[in-house]
Design a protein around this motif. Structure first.
Motif, PDB file in Angstrom:
ATOM      1  N   ALA A 145     -41.934   4.098 -19.227  1.00 54.15           N
ATOM      2  CA  ALA A 145     -42.704   2.734 -19.297  1.00 54.15           C
ATOM      3  C   ALA A 145     -44.408   2.519 -19.360  1.00 54.15           C
ATOM      4  O   ALA A 145     -44.837   3.044 -18.707  1.00 54.15           O
ATOM      5  CB  ALA A 145     -42.380   1.392 -18.453  1.00 54.15           C
ATOM      6  N   GLU A 197     -36.669   4.696 -18.270  1.00 59.17           N
ATOM      7  CA  GLU A 197     -36.779   3.552 -19.112  1.00 59.17           C
ATOM      8  C   GLU A 197     -38.603   3.368 -17.906  1.00 59.17           C
ATOM      9  O   GLU A 197     -39.590   2.960 -18.589  1.00 59.17           O
ATOM     10  CB  GLU A 197     -36.432   2.395 -18.812  1.00 59.17           C
ATOM     11  N   ARG A 198     -38.230   3.216 -16.717  1.00 57.39           N
ATOM     12  CA  ARG A 198     -39.021   2.844 -15.844  1.00 57.39           C
ATOM     13  C   ARG A 198     -40.184   3.704 -15.809  1.00 57.39           C
ATOM     14  O   ARG A 198     -42.127   3.251 -16.070  1.00 57.39           O
ATOM     15  CB  ARG A 198     -38.409   2.631 -14.362  1.00 57.39           C
ATOM     16  N   ASP A 240     -36.027   9.024  -9.298  1.00 56.65           N
ATOM     17  CA  ASP A 240     -37.012   9.175  -8.240  1.00 56.65           C
ATOM     18  C   ASP A 240     -37.398   9.903  -7.998  1.00 56.65           C
ATOM     19  O   ASP A 240     -38.898  10.184  -8.100  1.00 56.65           O
ATOM     20  CB  ASP A 240     -37.537   7.595  -7.809  1.00 56.65           C
TER      21      ASP A 240
END
Length: 303
Positions: A303, A299-300, A164
């Motif tokens: 998305a 993935e996050r 992140d």
């Protein structure tokens, strides 16, 4: 049997050499190139000379929305039968900036977006379209080792952080400098290898994922965002190094990439292919916990 290979980074450099070799050696390949419109329709169309099967889908790899649209278009064409079965994806496009502050339209740092997230989004959106045997090849870099033997002191080694953090601008010290931009590059290539390992665990049997290292290849356009002096050195001076074992010529690197894509270079899923042979990537690149975390973050973020 006719089949489709989707490829990014085919308009110049080693990707262009690889694309031409793939089409020359495999008459049953439909090569679908993903590239910006600004890459030039004519140079790309030349790939289809001589009756070779080729098509083009436009996308800006620095924009996840654009990548998503391109992948959706490819899926639709596959489902309508306009393209033969999908048996390959080549994530060869890559960028390197002179800072770690360049952001794309999604707000993510651009090096991480193009070199990591765009490839992941293509793989995930096309995953259920692959027909085994299939091969996913992601272009990595030996800069991920972080030592002089592999980077000749030109690129700092990777500096891993939470995904992140890596996805955002300013992840590295003095983010406005070329050193930070190059650190973002080597770190993104380490991330690419981590994801290849995770793909090898998660993808169905018969769909292999390979990380490919072309070596140091001067004059490919990777330094196009550098200053005038650096660009001159890369284009005019460093190519001489291809006469030594320290660098790889564009032609040789492109041939090696094509051979990995076509399966001529045999490599099990999860492999790291160093030019023409399977090798070990850096010790740091084998970290299942970090790989799971990166998968979850990718993935996050996509998305």
């Amino acid at each position: 049997m006719q089949h489709t290979i989707v490829m990014t980074g085919a308009s110049r450099g080693i990707g262009r050499v690889a694309a031409e070799r793939i089409l020359r050696l495999s008459s049953d390949v439909h090569l679908l190139v993903v590239a910006r419109e600004s890459s030039g329709a004519l140079p790309l169309a030349e790939l289809g000379a001589g009756g070779r099967t080729f098509s083009h889908v436009a996308a800006d790899l620095g924009s996840l929305d654009s990548v998503r649209c391109a992948a959706t278009e490819i899926r639709d064409r596959l489902e309508r039968g306009e393209l033969p079965p999908l048996r390959g994806f080549v994530g060869n496009a890559g960028v390197q900036y002179t800072n770690a502050l360049t952001a794309g339209p999604d707000g993510f740092e651009s090096t991480f977006t193009v070199n990591v997230l765009a490839n992941h989004l293509f793989v995930r959106l096309l995953a259920d379209c692959f027909v085994a045997p299939a091969r996913i090849v992601i272009t990595a870099s030996d800069t991920h080792f972080g030592d002089f033997r592999h980077n000749l002191g030109m690129v700092p080694g990777p500096a891993w952080k939470s995904p992140d953090v890596l996805a955002r601008t300013g992840a590295f010290p003095r983010p406005d400098t070329a050193t930070a931009g190059r650190t973002a590059y080597s770190t993104s290539k380490l991330a690419a290898i981590h994801l290849v390992h995770e793909y090898a665990r998660r993808l169905p049997h018969g769909i292999d994922a390979i990380a490919f290292n072309p070596g140091f290849v001067p004059g490919t356009g990777l330094a196009r965002n550098a200053g005038p002096l650096a660009r001159f050195a890369v284009r005019r001076i460093m190519p001489v190094m291809t006469l030594t074992p320290l660098a790889t010529g564009r032609g040789a690197a492109g041939r090696h990439l094509a051979d990995v894509v076509l399966g001529t270079t045999r490599a099990p899923s999860g492999s790291y292919v160093d030019r023409g042979r399977v090798a070990r990537s850096s010790q740091e690149s084998y970290d299942p916990g970090r790989e799971r975390d990166l998968w979850a973050a990718a993935e996050r973020l996509t998305a």
